[in-house]
Design a protein around this motif. Sequence first.
Motif, mmCIF file in Angstrom:
data_model
loop_
_atom_site.group_PDB
_atom_site.id
_atom_site.type_symbol
_atom_site.label_atom_id
_atom_site.label_comp_id
_atom_site.label_asym_id
_atom_site.label_seq_id
_atom_site.Cartn_x
_atom_site.Cartn_y
_atom_site.Cartn_z
ATOM 1 N N ASP A 203 0.826 -1.203 0.000
ATOM 2 C CA ASP A 203 0.000 0.000 0.000
ATOM 3 C C ASP A 203 0.863 1.257 0.000
ATOM 4 O O ASP A 203 0.538 2.247 -0.657
ATOM 5 N N ARG A 204 1.957 1.205 0.741
ATOM 6 C CA ARG A 204 2.844 2.372 0.813
ATOM 7 C C ARG A 204 3.472 2.654 -0.556
ATOM 8 O O ARG A 204 3.520 3.805 -1.001
ATOM 9 N N ILE A 205 3.969 1.596 -1.206
ATOM 10 C CA ILE A 205 4.598 1.771 -2.507
ATOM 11 C C ILE A 205 3.602 2.342 -3.508
ATOM 12 O O ILE A 205 3.906 3.258 -4.284
ATOM 13 N N LYS A 206 2.375 1.787 -3.511
ATOM 14 C CA LYS A 206 1.346 2.274 -4.433
ATOM 15 C C LYS A 206 0.984 3.728 -4.127
ATOM 16 O O LYS A 206 0.771 4.533 -5.045
ATOM 17 N N ALA A 207 0.928 4.075 -2.838
ATOM 18 C CA ALA A 207 0.594 5.444 -2.462
ATOM 19 C C ALA A 207 1.686 6.410 -2.891
ATOM 20 O O ALA A 207 1.412 7.520 -3.367
ATOM 21 N N ASN A 208 2.943 5.990 -2.717
ATOM 22 C CA ASN A 208 4.063 6.821 -3.150
ATOM 23 C C ASN A 208 3.977 7.099 -4.649
ATOM 24 O O ASN A 208 4.150 8.229 -5.112
ATOM 25 N N MET A 209 3.721 6.048 -5.402
ATOM 26 C CA MET A 209 3.678 6.195 -6.852
ATOM 27 C C MET A 209 2.475 7.011 -7.292
ATOM 28 O O MET A 209 2.577 7.868 -8.183
ATOM 29 N N ALA A 210 1.316 6.753 -6.686
ATOM 30 C CA ALA A 210 0.109 7.500 -7.037
ATOM 31 C C ALA A 210 0.318 8.994 -6.812
ATOM 32 O O ALA A 210 -0.053 9.822 -7.648
ATOM 33 N N GLY A 211 0.949 9.321 -5.674
ATOM 34 C CA GLY A 211 1.201 10.717 -5.372
ATOM 35 C C GLY A 211 2.147 11.356 -6.370
ATOM 36 O O GLY A 211 1.964 12.514 -6.769
ATOM 37 N N GLU A 212 3.154 10.597 -6.801
ATOM 38 C CA GLU A 212 4.131 11.152 -7.736
ATOM 39 C C GLU A 212 3.554 11.282 -9.138
ATOM 40 O O GLU A 212 3.848 12.252 -9.845
#
Length: 228
Positions: free
Chosen positions: A20-29
């Motif tokens: 979830d963290r990795i996906k959130a990081n990417m979504a934000g970027e």
Amino acid sequence: MTQHGFHDGSDEDDVPEWADRIKANMAGEVRRRRKEMGWSAQELADRCEELGHPIPRNVIANMESGRRANLPLVDVMVLAAALETYPVCLIFPVGYVEKTQELPFQHLVPTWDALRRFTGEEDVPGYDAGLVPDFELHASLVRTALAALEEEEQARFTAKTATSRAEKEEAERRQAKYADQVVSAKYRLRYLRRDLREEGATPPHLPPALGDVDPPEPDADTIQEERL
């Protein structure tokens, strides 16, 4: 989602699941980069389609809002190209996310450190880098050889056009120096390329100026004579 059982034996509550963290990081970027370029989600979707891998607007919107459950690697690659950046910069947004998590059950680390380990720029004890170091050495030797060839040619021209004996001798000394560097770099390249072939790999392409690095292949007549 939360995760427990960190590698050092400690427990932490309310820690987002690694995925979830990795996906959130990417979504934000992706969202930040898209807005930086002044694009709507539809314009980003259009660009992905132009690149040959359509990603619908609603998929992009769901990803940015966290509603999409997963993100295939091919989507990451195309989104990065559409946004004119590198895939690793979407996964590890250096400067925009201070810390991230490299693997499940690991504590947060600086995003810059995670990126450097992901790309292999920072060595990890026990990890196999494959043939990457060999290809990096190959690229370095090619640059050295080409630079030395250029310097040798310039020194040769200077020696021919010298107006004094001292100037000519200095130019000839430089010419010999760079000629030696060319020979040394070509020698190392030849044996490095041989080792790569023995590993079952295909060596990188050589520029025309270094076309004599590889030994000439025997012609068919010679091979036939050796077999007789």
